[in-house]
Write an enzyme that holds these catalytic residues in place. Structure first.
Site, PDB file in Angstrom:
ATOM      1  N   LYS A  42      51.826  28.402  42.264  1.00 28.44           N
ATOM      2  CA  LYS A  42      52.717  27.724  43.171  1.00 28.44           C
ATOM      3  C   LYS A  42      52.384  28.057  44.624  1.00 28.44           C
ATOM      4  O   LYS A  42      52.814  27.379  45.540  1.00 28.44           O
ATOM      5  CB  LYS A  42      54.175  28.178  42.934  1.00 28.44           C
ATOM      6  CG  LYS A  42      54.681  28.071  41.535  1.00 28.44           C
ATOM      7  CD  LYS A  42      56.166  28.534  41.484  1.00 28.44           C
ATOM      8  CE  LYS A  42      56.752  28.451  40.113  1.00 28.44           C
ATOM      9  NZ  LYS A  42      56.248  29.557  39.219  1.00 28.44           N
ATOM     10  N   GLY A  43      51.657  29.177  44.830  1.00 29.81           N
ATOM     11  CA  GLY A  43      51.482  29.708  46.183  1.00 29.81           C
ATOM     12  C   GLY A  43      50.863  28.741  47.174  1.00 29.81           C
ATOM     13  O   GLY A  43      51.167  28.781  48.363  1.00 29.81           O
ATOM     14  N   GLU A  98      43.637  26.952  47.566  1.00 29.66           N
ATOM     15  CA  GLU A  98      44.282  28.238  47.258  1.00 29.66           C
ATOM     16  C   GLU A  98      44.950  28.830  48.496  1.00 29.66           C
ATOM     17  O   GLU A  98      44.454  28.668  49.603  1.00 29.66           O
ATOM     18  CB  GLU A  98      43.230  29.237  46.754  1.00 29.66           C
ATOM     19  CG  GLU A  98      43.048  29.257  45.249  1.00 29.66           C
ATOM     20  CD  GLU A  98      44.199  29.941  44.534  1.00 29.66           C
ATOM     21  OE1 GLU A  98      45.325  29.982  45.066  1.00 29.66           O
ATOM     22  OE2 GLU A  98      43.969  30.428  43.420  1.00 29.66           O
ATOM     23  N   ASP A  99      46.026  29.544  48.288  1.00 30.08           N
ATOM     24  CA  ASP A  99      46.650  30.236  49.411  1.00 30.08           C
ATOM     25  C   ASP A  99      45.908  31.533  49.717  1.00 30.08           C
ATOM     26  O   ASP A  99      45.686  31.873  50.874  1.00 30.08           O
ATOM     27  CB  ASP A  99      48.140  30.508  49.155  1.00 30.08           C
ATOM     28  CG  ASP A  99      48.399  31.165  47.824  1.00 30.08           C
ATOM     29  OD1 ASP A  99      47.560  31.031  46.912  1.00 30.08           O
ATOM     30  OD2 ASP A  99      49.443  31.813  47.664  1.00 30.08           O
ATOM     31  N   ASP A 102      42.357  37.135  45.995  1.00 33.33           N
ATOM     32  CA  ASP A 102      42.672  38.556  45.908  1.00 33.33           C
ATOM     33  C   ASP A 102      41.566  39.222  45.070  1.00 33.33           C
ATOM     34  O   ASP A 102      40.504  39.563  45.601  1.00 33.33           O
ATOM     35  CB  ASP A 102      44.064  38.649  45.270  1.00 33.33           C
ATOM     36  CG  ASP A 102      44.734  39.989  45.476  1.00 33.33           C
ATOM     37  OD1 ASP A 102      44.063  40.917  45.932  1.00 33.33           O
ATOM     38  OD2 ASP A 102      45.928  40.109  45.168  1.00 33.33           O
ATOM     39  N   PHE A 151      51.171  43.847  52.020  1.00 32.28           N
ATOM     40  CA  PHE A 151      51.956  42.930  51.202  1.00 32.28           C
ATOM     41  C   PHE A 151      52.446  41.790  52.085  1.00 32.28           C
ATOM     42  O   PHE A 151      53.438  41.923  52.788  1.00 32.28           O
ATOM     43  CB  PHE A 151      53.142  43.653  50.560  1.00 32.28           C
ATOM     44  CG  PHE A 151      53.552  43.008  49.271  1.00 32.28           C
ATOM     45  CD1 PHE A 151      53.757  41.639  49.188  1.00 32.28           C
ATOM     46  CD2 PHE A 151      53.702  43.774  48.126  1.00 32.28           C
ATOM     47  CE1 PHE A 151      54.107  41.028  48.000  1.00 32.28           C
ATOM     48  CE2 PHE A 151      54.055  43.178  46.926  1.00 32.28           C
ATOM     49  CZ  PHE A 151      54.261  41.805  46.865  1.00 32.28           C
ATOM     50  N   ASP A 158      54.586  34.741  47.867  1.00 30.76           N
ATOM     51  CA  ASP A 158      55.887  35.261  47.417  1.00 30.76           C
ATOM     52  C   ASP A 158      55.871  36.751  47.126  1.00 30.76           C
ATOM     53  O   ASP A 158      54.817  37.368  46.969  1.00 30.76           O
ATOM     54  CB  ASP A 158      56.323  34.538  46.134  1.00 30.76           C
ATOM     55  CG  ASP A 158      55.539  35.019  44.908  1.00 30.76           C
ATOM     56  OD1 ASP A 158      54.290  35.055  44.963  1.00 30.76           O
ATOM     57  OD2 ASP A 158      56.180  35.392  43.904  1.00 30.76           O
TER      58      ASP A 158
END
Ligand code: PRP
Length: 179
Positions: A42-43, A98-99, A102, A151, A158
């Site tokens: 969802k990001g 993509e957001d 990682d 973070f 989120d």
């Protein structure tokens, strides 16, 4: 919600400028190709909606939701498809939206999947890259900004499902996720 943010990393205006720069690069490279933009839920949904509106050319949109399988602390490199795309990718120029990248596990799996399905090309646009956590050797073709190992939340990102609707990118206060 705002009181949970330690620091603003990218303001709303700064995010918009990053998104616009990425959109103009993609617009130029895909001129006349009618690429299929696949948003990885969802990001990436907030990024996707602004990104495609900054592209002044034909594009098509689709959506996919996946989650990674992890064995111990290391990703197995496989993803579980929760919602697949509706469009055939055969002979299409695919752009994965993509957001953030990682560990790289999601991207590695999806690039392999869409190549296997016969896409003409598969490239990746990622708003953010967090190379400090990389486990797989993957790189996005279009990257907005490299971010530190903090973070970060907002603009789709989120913590426990929250903060996706923040219009900027903020660093979350440690006490919020320490509890
Ligand atoms: C995030 C992000 C990427 C993925 C990147 O999604 O949106 O899809 O993790 O991580 P990786 O490089 O380690 O694979 P997440 O699984 O948190 O789901 P969400 O987008 O629904 O929040």
């Amino acid at each position: 919600m705002q009181e949970d943010i330690l620091k603003v990393l990218y303001s709303e205006d700064e995010v918009k400028a990053i998104v616009r720069r990425l959109a103009k690069q993609v617009e130029q490279d895909y001129r006349g190709k009618n690429p299929l933009m696949i948003c990885i839920l969802k990001g990436a949904v907030v990024f996707m909606t602004d990104f495609v509106r900054d592209i002044d050319d034909y594009v098509e949109l689709d959506f996919m939701d996946v989650s990674s399988y992890y064995g111990g602390t290391k990703s197995t490199g496989e993803v579980r498809i929760i919602k697949d795309v509706d469009t055939s990718v055969r002979d299409r120029d695919v752009v994965l939206v993509e957001d953030i990248i990682d560990t790289g596990a999601t991207l590695k799996s999806l690039m392999g999947l869409f190549s296997h399905r016969g896409a003409k090309s598969v490239k990746v646009v990622a708003l953010f890259n967090k190379p400090s956590r990389r486990q797989e050797f993957v790189a996005a073709d279009y990257v907005g900004e490299t971010v530190p190992d903090e973070f970060i939340v907002g603009y789709g990102l989120d913590y426990a499902g929250k903060y996706r609707n923040l219009p900027y990118i903020g660093i979350l206060k440690p006490e919020v996720y320490a509890n």
